[in-house]
Motif scaffolding. Structure first.
Motif, PDB file in Angstrom:
ATOM      1  N   GLN A 212       0.817  -1.208   0.000  1.00  0.00           N
ATOM      2  CA  GLN A 212       0.000   0.000   0.000  1.00  0.00           C
ATOM      3  C   GLN A 212       0.851   1.258   0.000  1.00  0.00           C
ATOM      4  OE1 GLN A 212      -2.652  -0.490   3.343  1.00  0.00           O
ATOM      5  NE2 GLN A 212      -4.080  -1.750   2.176  1.00  0.00           N
ATOM      6  N   ALA A 213       2.076   1.182   0.513  1.00  0.00           N
ATOM      7  CA  ALA A 213       2.974   2.337   0.506  1.00  0.00           C
ATOM      8  C   ALA A 213       3.736   2.456  -0.810  1.00  0.00           C
ATOM      9  CB  ALA A 213       3.954   2.249   1.668  1.00  0.00           C
ATOM     10  N   GLY A 214       3.543   1.502  -1.718  1.00  0.00           N
ATOM     11  CA  GLY A 214       4.265   1.529  -2.993  1.00  0.00           C
ATOM     12  C   GLY A 214       5.731   1.200  -2.858  1.00  0.00           C
ATOM     13  N   ALA A 215       6.098   0.489  -1.770  1.00  0.00           N
ATOM     14  CA  ALA A 215       7.506   0.183  -1.519  1.00  0.00           C
ATOM     15  C   ALA A 215       7.867  -1.251  -1.878  1.00  0.00           C
ATOM     16  CB  ALA A 215       7.834   0.443  -0.040  1.00  0.00           C
ATOM     17  N   LEU A 216       6.990  -1.928  -2.623  1.00  0.00           N
ATOM     18  CA  LEU A 216       7.261  -3.307  -3.016  1.00  0.00           C
ATOM     19  C   LEU A 216       8.230  -3.309  -4.200  1.00  0.00           C
ATOM     20  CD1 LEU A 216       6.592  -6.303  -2.588  1.00  0.00           C
ATOM     21  CD2 LEU A 216       4.744  -6.035  -4.249  1.00  0.00           C
ATOM     22  N   ALA A 217       9.454  -3.755  -3.957  1.00  0.00           N
ATOM     23  CA  ALA A 217      10.474  -3.793  -5.010  1.00  0.00           C
ATOM     24  C   ALA A 217      10.407  -5.150  -5.716  1.00  0.00           C
ATOM     25  CB  ALA A 217      11.864  -3.573  -4.414  1.00  0.00           C
ATOM     26  N   LEU A 218      10.213  -5.106  -7.021  1.00  0.00           N
ATOM     27  CA  LEU A 218      10.071  -6.333  -7.807  1.00  0.00           C
ATOM     28  C   LEU A 218      11.357  -6.634  -8.558  1.00  0.00           C
ATOM     29  CD1 LEU A 218       6.510  -5.769  -9.320  1.00  0.00           C
ATOM     30  CD2 LEU A 218       7.116  -7.107  -7.298  1.00  0.00           C
ATOM     31  N   ALA A 219      11.795  -7.891  -8.469  1.00  0.00           N
ATOM     32  CA  ALA A 219      12.953  -8.354  -9.233  1.00  0.00           C
ATOM     33  C   ALA A 219      12.403  -9.203 -10.391  1.00  0.00           C
ATOM     34  CB  ALA A 219      13.896  -9.161  -8.347  1.00  0.00           C
ATOM     35  N   ARG A 220      12.045  -8.525 -11.464  1.00  0.00           N
ATOM     36  CA  ARG A 220      11.408  -9.220 -12.588  1.00  0.00           C
ATOM     37  C   ARG A 220      12.414 -10.084 -13.344  1.00  0.00           C
ATOM     38  NH1 ARG A 220       6.385  -6.679 -14.403  1.00  0.00           N
ATOM     39  NH2 ARG A 220       5.893  -4.872 -13.102  1.00  0.00           N
ATOM     40  N   ALA A 221      11.926 -11.231 -13.777  1.00  0.00           N
ATOM     41  CA  ALA A 221      12.733 -12.132 -14.596  1.00  0.00           C
ATOM     42  C   ALA A 221      11.800 -12.927 -15.490  1.00  0.00           C
ATOM     43  CB  ALA A 221      13.564 -13.066 -13.725  1.00  0.00           C
ATOM     44  N   VAL A 257       6.265 -15.280 -18.849  1.00  0.00           N
ATOM     45  CA  VAL A 257       5.887 -13.990 -18.268  1.00  0.00           C
ATOM     46  C   VAL A 257       7.138 -13.392 -17.633  1.00  0.00           C
ATOM     47  CG1 VAL A 257       3.442 -14.479 -17.839  1.00  0.00           C
ATOM     48  CG2 VAL A 257       5.150 -15.169 -16.155  1.00  0.00           C
ATOM     49  N   GLU A 258       7.122 -12.064 -17.489  1.00  0.00           N
ATOM     50  CA  GLU A 258       8.226 -11.383 -16.808  1.00  0.00           C
ATOM     51  C   GLU A 258       7.707 -10.879 -15.467  1.00  0.00           C
ATOM     52  OE1 GLU A 258      10.112  -8.410 -19.138  1.00  0.00           O
ATOM     53  OE2 GLU A 258      10.784  -9.822 -20.682  1.00  0.00           O
ATOM     54  N   VAL A 259       8.002 -11.630 -14.412  1.00  0.00           N
ATOM     55  CA  VAL A 259       7.469 -11.328 -13.089  1.00  0.00           C
ATOM     56  C   VAL A 259       8.549 -11.573 -12.045  1.00  0.00           C
ATOM     57  CG1 VAL A 259       5.095 -11.925 -13.735  1.00  0.00           C
ATOM     58  CG2 VAL A 259       6.604 -13.693 -12.826  1.00  0.00           C
ATOM     59  N   ASP A 260       8.257 -11.154 -10.826  1.00  0.00           N
ATOM     60  CA  ASP A 260       9.077 -11.508  -9.678  1.00  0.00           C
ATOM     61  C   ASP A 260       8.639 -12.899  -9.242  1.00  0.00           C
ATOM     62  OD1 ASP A 260       9.961 -11.873  -6.950  1.00  0.00           O
ATOM     63  OD2 ASP A 260      10.393  -9.729  -6.878  1.00  0.00           O
ATOM     64  N   GLY A 261       9.479 -13.877  -9.463  1.00  0.00           N
ATOM     65  CA  GLY A 261       9.095 -15.259  -9.199  1.00  0.00           C
ATOM     66  C   GLY A 261       8.667 -15.503  -7.765  1.00  0.00           C
ATOM     67  N   ALA A 345       0.905  -4.552  -8.864  1.00  0.00           N
ATOM     68  CA  ALA A 345       2.278  -4.074  -8.979  1.00  0.00           C
ATOM     69  C   ALA A 345       2.954  -4.627 -10.224  1.00  0.00           C
ATOM     70  CB  ALA A 345       3.074  -4.453  -7.731  1.00  0.00           C
ATOM     71  N   HIS A 346       2.463  -5.759 -10.732  1.00  0.00           N
ATOM     72  CA  HIS A 346       2.965  -6.357 -11.980  1.00  0.00           C
ATOM     73  C   HIS A 346       2.170  -5.868 -13.200  1.00  0.00           C
ATOM     74  CE1 HIS A 346       4.953  -9.263  -9.263  1.00  0.00           C
ATOM     75  NE2 HIS A 346       5.765  -9.499 -10.279  1.00  0.00           N
ATOM     76  N   ASP A 347       1.384  -4.791 -13.031  1.00  0.00           N
ATOM     77  CA  ASP A 347       0.550  -4.255 -14.115  1.00  0.00           C
ATOM     78  C   ASP A 347      -0.508  -5.247 -14.566  1.00  0.00           C
ATOM     79  OD1 ASP A 347       2.137  -1.906 -14.175  1.00  0.00           O
ATOM     80  OD2 ASP A 347       3.605  -2.925 -15.452  1.00  0.00           O
ATOM     81  N   GLY A 348      -0.971  -6.062 -13.633  1.00  0.00           N
ATOM     82  CA  GLY A 348      -2.021  -7.023 -13.940  1.00  0.00           C
ATOM     83  C   GLY A 348      -3.277  -6.711 -13.160  1.00  0.00           C
ATOM     84  N   ARG A 349      -4.183  -7.659 -13.132  1.00  0.00           N
ATOM     85  CA  ARG A 349      -5.432  -7.486 -12.393  1.00  0.00           C
ATOM     86  C   ARG A 349      -5.895  -8.843 -11.867  1.00  0.00           C
ATOM     87  NH1 ARG A 349      -6.386  -7.072 -17.835  1.00  0.00           N
ATOM     88  NH2 ARG A 349      -7.980  -8.485 -18.729  1.00  0.00           N
ATOM     89  N   ALA A 350      -6.614  -8.786 -10.752  1.00  0.00           N
ATOM     90  CA  ALA A 350      -7.130  -9.996 -10.116  1.00  0.00           C
ATOM     91  C   ALA A 350      -8.645  -9.916 -10.049  1.00  0.00           C
ATOM     92  CB  ALA A 350      -6.543 -10.152  -8.711  1.00  0.00           C
TER      93      ALA A 350
END
Length: 370
Positions: A212-221, A257-261, A345-350
């Motif tokens: 919620q603070a926007g501090a989730l750092a993603l290591a996409r691969a 897909v390019e996501v944080d595993g 955060a991965h530009d997706g939707r649930a």
């Protein structure tokens, strides 16, 4: 030619003098109604023409008869101009007052309805813009109210879920301290179980606060959805076996897909744990993945019997657990909120929808290029 230039000069000087007087009048009356300003403008227009005519007459370019004719014409023009200006001014003032009244109700928390029949295009455009702004603020207020309600529910449920295990931990600790425990080893195991559950709850709260603070750092691969689903199923298999629920992952396409595993495995794990706990014994939880154009859709289908239609929009809200999920092991109602946060955060939707016999949670992610 010389006479014509002189007439133009005298007419200009007279009109300029009337214009200066009009500017002074507009400055003095700048805080008055727009109707007054329009009347001044109309008077300046006629006065400029009359002043120019008088200047030309004083220079002996007009006879007394011609001056009377021109003066009479100017007087009639002034009467008509002032009447027209006053009528227009009254319409503009009425439209402005109606817009002000509508804006006041909008500012008090109500909805904004632009007044009909705006006297000018500018006021009509302003009314439309205010209507758009009112709609945006209404949506914002609705989201804020929903968020406040969700936070209140979360605080109440967290308090409940903390009070019960903490009371149990205190009772077991006192029993161990007083030597009253008949089976200390069992008490130790129970204490450890409760501590692990509380640690998981605190971890979920911390993860949600980061999202919620926007501090989730993603290591996409770049990773295959097949591998993601395989890792998630392996992680929840012991729980499914303990509860007698079958896991079906046979409809998973191997698309990239390019996501944080790590984070996306947590998403699937949360969905699978939720589905396993809601599916009765001997039921099946099915995982599927398919590519649709430029997107990848992962779905988890359970046998929970379905979610009431009125609750579907709230499933991913913070703290929501449904009416029958107020006690452990339901948790704090943060798992699905974390799912939505990570997916967005991965530009997706649930999303979620009911299917025969249960419900289907779907996660849509952008597909990686082949």
């Amino acid at each position: 030619m010389k006479d014509l230039l002189l007439i133009a000069l005298f007419a200009f000087l007279g009109a300029a003098a009337a214009g200066l007087v009009g500017l002074v009048a507009l400055r003095v009356l700048r805080r008055r109604s727009v109707a007054v300003s329009l009347a001044v403008v109309a008077a300046v227009a006629v006065g400029a023409m009359l002043a120019g005519t008088m200047a030309v007459a004083q220079a002996m370019f007009l006879s007394s008869h011609d001056l009377k004719v021109v003066t009479t014409v100017c007087a009639m023009a002034a009467a008509v101009s002032l009447a027209t200006a006053l009528l227009l001014g009254r319409r503009v003032v009425a439209g402005s007052r109606a817009l002000t009244a509508a804006t006041r109700s909008f500012g008090d928390g109500g909805s904004f309805a632009p007044p009909t029949g705006a006297p000018t295009a500018e006021l009509a455009a302003l009314g439309r813009e205010l209507a758009v702004t009112s709609a945006k603020l209404a949506r914002s207020r609705a989201r804020e109210q929903a968020l406040d309600a969700s936070r209140r529910e979360l605080v109440a449920w967290i308090s409940h879920d903390l009070r019960t295990p903490l009371a149990g931990l205190r009772a077991m600790a006192e029993s161990l301290e007083d030597g009253m425990a008949e089976d200390p080893a069992r008490y130790h195991r129970q204490i450890r179980t409760e501590v692990e559950r509380l640690s998981g709850m605190v971890g979920d709260l911390f993860e949600l606060s980061r999202i919620q603070a926007g501090a989730l750092a993603l290591a996409r691969a770049r990773i295959s959805v097949y591998d993601l689903v395989g890792d998630a199923i392996a992680g929840v298999y012991p729980l499914a076996r303990e509860l007698g629920v079958r896991l079906d992952g046979g409809s998973v396409d191997s698309v990239p897909v390019e996501v944080d595993g790590k984070e996306m495995t947590r998403v699937l794990g949360n969905l699978l744990i939720n589905a396993i706990r809601r599916t009765p014994a001997d039921g099946t939880v099915a995982v599927a993945a398919r590519r649709e154009r430029d997107e990848v859709v992962l779905s988890v289908t359970d046998g929970c019997g379905g979610i009431p239609e009125e609750d579907l929009p709230r499933v991913f809200d913070t703290g929501w657990r449904g009416n029958d999920a107020r006690t452990p092991p339901a948790g704090a109602g943060l798992g699905l909120a974390i799912v939505r946060g990570i997916v967005e955060a991965h530009d997706g939707r649930a999303g979620v929808r009911n299917v025969p016999g249960g419900c289907r949670f779907e996660v849509t992610l952008p597909a990686a290029l082949w």
